[in-house]
Design a protein around this motif. Sequence first.
Motif, mmCIF file in Angstrom:
data_model
loop_
_atom_site.group_PDB
_atom_site.id
_atom_site.type_symbol
_atom_site.label_atom_id
_atom_site.label_comp_id
_atom_site.label_asym_id
_atom_site.label_seq_id
_atom_site.Cartn_x
_atom_site.Cartn_y
_atom_site.Cartn_z
ATOM 1 N N ILE A 1 -4.775 5.437 1.135
ATOM 2 C CA ILE A 1 -3.979 4.578 0.254
ATOM 3 C C ILE A 1 -4.449 4.779 -1.176
ATOM 4 O O ILE A 1 -5.562 5.265 -1.413
ATOM 5 C CB ILE A 1 -4.094 3.082 0.645
ATOM 6 C CG1 ILE A 1 -5.546 2.614 0.544
ATOM 7 C CG2 ILE A 1 -3.534 2.851 2.037
ATOM 8 C CD1 ILE A 1 -5.742 1.121 0.771
ATOM 9 N N HIS B 1 0.834 -1.189 0.000
ATOM 10 C CA HIS B 1 0.000 0.000 0.000
ATOM 11 C C HIS B 1 0.876 1.249 0.000
ATOM 12 O O HIS B 1 1.907 1.304 0.668
ATOM 13 C CB HIS B 1 -0.891 0.023 1.244
ATOM 14 C CG HIS B 1 -2.109 -0.842 1.122
ATOM 15 N ND1 HIS B 1 -2.841 -1.256 2.213
ATOM 16 C CD2 HIS B 1 -2.736 -1.363 0.037
ATOM 17 C CE1 HIS B 1 -3.855 -1.993 1.803
ATOM 18 N NE2 HIS B 1 -3.804 -2.084 0.497
ATOM 19 N N GLN C 1 -1.477 -0.798 -7.978
ATOM 20 C CA GLN C 1 -1.684 0.482 -7.308
ATOM 21 C C GLN C 1 -1.672 1.589 -8.347
ATOM 22 O O GLN C 1 -0.777 1.669 -9.186
ATOM 23 C CB GLN C 1 -0.585 0.720 -6.273
ATOM 24 C CG GLN C 1 -0.693 2.054 -5.543
ATOM 25 C CD GLN C 1 0.415 2.232 -4.534
ATOM 26 O OE1 GLN C 1 0.523 1.466 -3.583
ATOM 27 N NE2 GLN C 1 1.272 3.233 -4.758
ATOM 28 N N ASN D 1 -1.284 -5.454 3.395
ATOM 29 C CA ASN D 1 -1.472 -4.824 2.089
ATOM 30 C C ASN D 1 -2.723 -5.320 1.363
ATOM 31 O O ASN D 1 -3.055 -4.806 0.293
ATOM 32 C CB ASN D 1 -0.249 -5.083 1.197
ATOM 33 C CG ASN D 1 1.013 -4.485 1.771
ATOM 34 O OD1 ASN D 1 1.048 -3.311 2.127
ATOM 35 N ND2 ASN D 1 2.062 -5.296 1.896
#
Length: 644
Positions: free
Chosen positions: A555, A76, A577, A525
């Motif tokens: 996040i 994250h 991400q 995570n």
Amino acid sequence: MDRRSLGDVDPEDIGSNRSGETTMGELIARRLGRRAALRGLAGAGAAAALTADLLGNTALAQATGPSTLTFKEVPHGLDRMHHVPEGYEAQVVIRWGDPVVSGAPAFDPTALTVAAQEKQFGYNCDFIGLHPLPAGSPAGDRFLMVVNHEYTDPGLMFAGLGAGRNVNLKASKPQVEVEMAAHGGSVIEIQRDNGTWKVVPESRYARRITGTSPIDVSGPAAGHDKLKTSADPTGRKVLGMLNNCAGGSTPWGTWLTCEENFNGYFGGDADKMPDAKAYKRYGVSKATWYAWAQHIDRFDVEKEPNEPNRFGWVVEIDPYDPGSPPVKRTALGRFKHEGCTYALAKDGRVVFYTGDDERFDYVYKFVTARPWNPNDRAANKDLLDEGTLYVARFNDDGKVEWLPLVHGQGPLTAENGFASQADVVIQARMAADLLKPTPMDRPEDIETNPATGRVYVMLTNNTRRTEQQVNRANPLARNAHGHVIEIAPKDGDHASAEGTWSIFLVGGRPGMDPGARYHRQVSENGWLSCVDNCAFDSKGRIWIATDGAPTAAGIADGLYGADTTGYGKGLTRCFFQAPSGAEVCGPIVTPDDSTVFLAIQHPGEDAGSSFDKPSTRWPDFQENMPPRPSVIAITKKGGGPIGS
């Protein structure tokens, strides 16, 4: 859809449904009980506290085994780059401004024009669909990719507008016209060459649909007085599609693209109009999000009071026939459609699931009146014009009922303002209110697992839920992180009016956010926030994209994979991400599981970020180049199935 550029208050966080019906939060409280709800599945001893019946899978309640997903999780974080697991790579397939149709000029962000944008890839890509080439062939290395363009960010598109709450209202008429051209959708041809996905230039299938493209209207509302305007006295031809968020496909190979937050484009004093009550239920008000009503008369409800009724529909488009007109299929109802995905009933009829993406609104499905014909594509041309629209009631005993929205049945009569089925579908929200369905926490994507036939409902969040609307023990009061509901149709038949529901997961950080609920072995995570879209691979594993995690949880938004059966059910793992300001949209996995495509929407849409000073210049990272919403392809280095 994230609207950070509108200021601190998310307009989707307000809600327009004042129903007093039992909410999903109350139902969860009744099924879970206070202690299990507050502990969460990830807490110590929670597997014993949360029974197998609640989770719909005995193995999960006893789970100690690992996930079948073996990639190393992405940590994250929150920065200007995107991130994939070790051993994977991400490739940009197409960006805002890249050529789509023949004759498209090179992208010049300092000199945007309508003529150029109508031929180039639009802004803020969302839903992605894949249609094999040739049509009907086994999927392989060649597809038509269809992509929605949901909305625009003038402050990131045009130099000099700056940032802040009212930046969208500063756009000039020429800039508004470019915005309209950047909405809608794109059809492109893609091909895999030596493991790399490329856009096929000058494809005969390539197409742009915009906010001004002519679109037909079909079904019960076609020609109704409430769809007629000075420019279209027939009520059968609309200019453009707007705020196309998620979507779906049909078994006969067409693309379904869904109009969501159409209300934000309209201005004028809606409160003094004859349809003020209906406007309010759909969120049409003086608090417009854009400058369109300042410059384009049809977006001013005082000048064209029926124009809002021409949006909020599911649009069907044939990607294989670029000359065919898009069609707004009104039988599926008018509301803020997030997506529209199908499953087949046992008798061959087609069932389409769709969510109304607003706090305290509903989950729907549409069942066609007759089966589809797999041997005659033309015979399915108007299949979406006849059928039954249903709205869901989730009971506290774990049963789900599908309530028909049919004129003449129950309260849907002329005495209650519904003189015909056209009235029912045009004011579908108000018709549904009378049937007392369950108000939900922003129903977004709804997808059917091809391996199990179960249906998964993404519920993004609902921070407006008060303690008075839920039991005191309800862990989802002020639901900031969202949750996922799993539906099992009765006897496995999607046309059934009954089924059962259970909780698949509840978002948030285990041990910190009350009610957060996952597999007990979720990692630091693997927890997530603000579920939005989802997809499945061939093994039936779910891939969940998020929208709003930076604000709700600090996040980045991302993509998370999880098993839906077995010992690893609900064990979410972070796979991707997004860059700063962006949400992840439109996940879709190729049939061979070798690629997952993602739409990276609104990169750089952070507080204070603008064209002149963006928070990221993703994906080009070139001086003077603004951030560009893009479609990416993620593959494993050296090839092989995604995730394992």
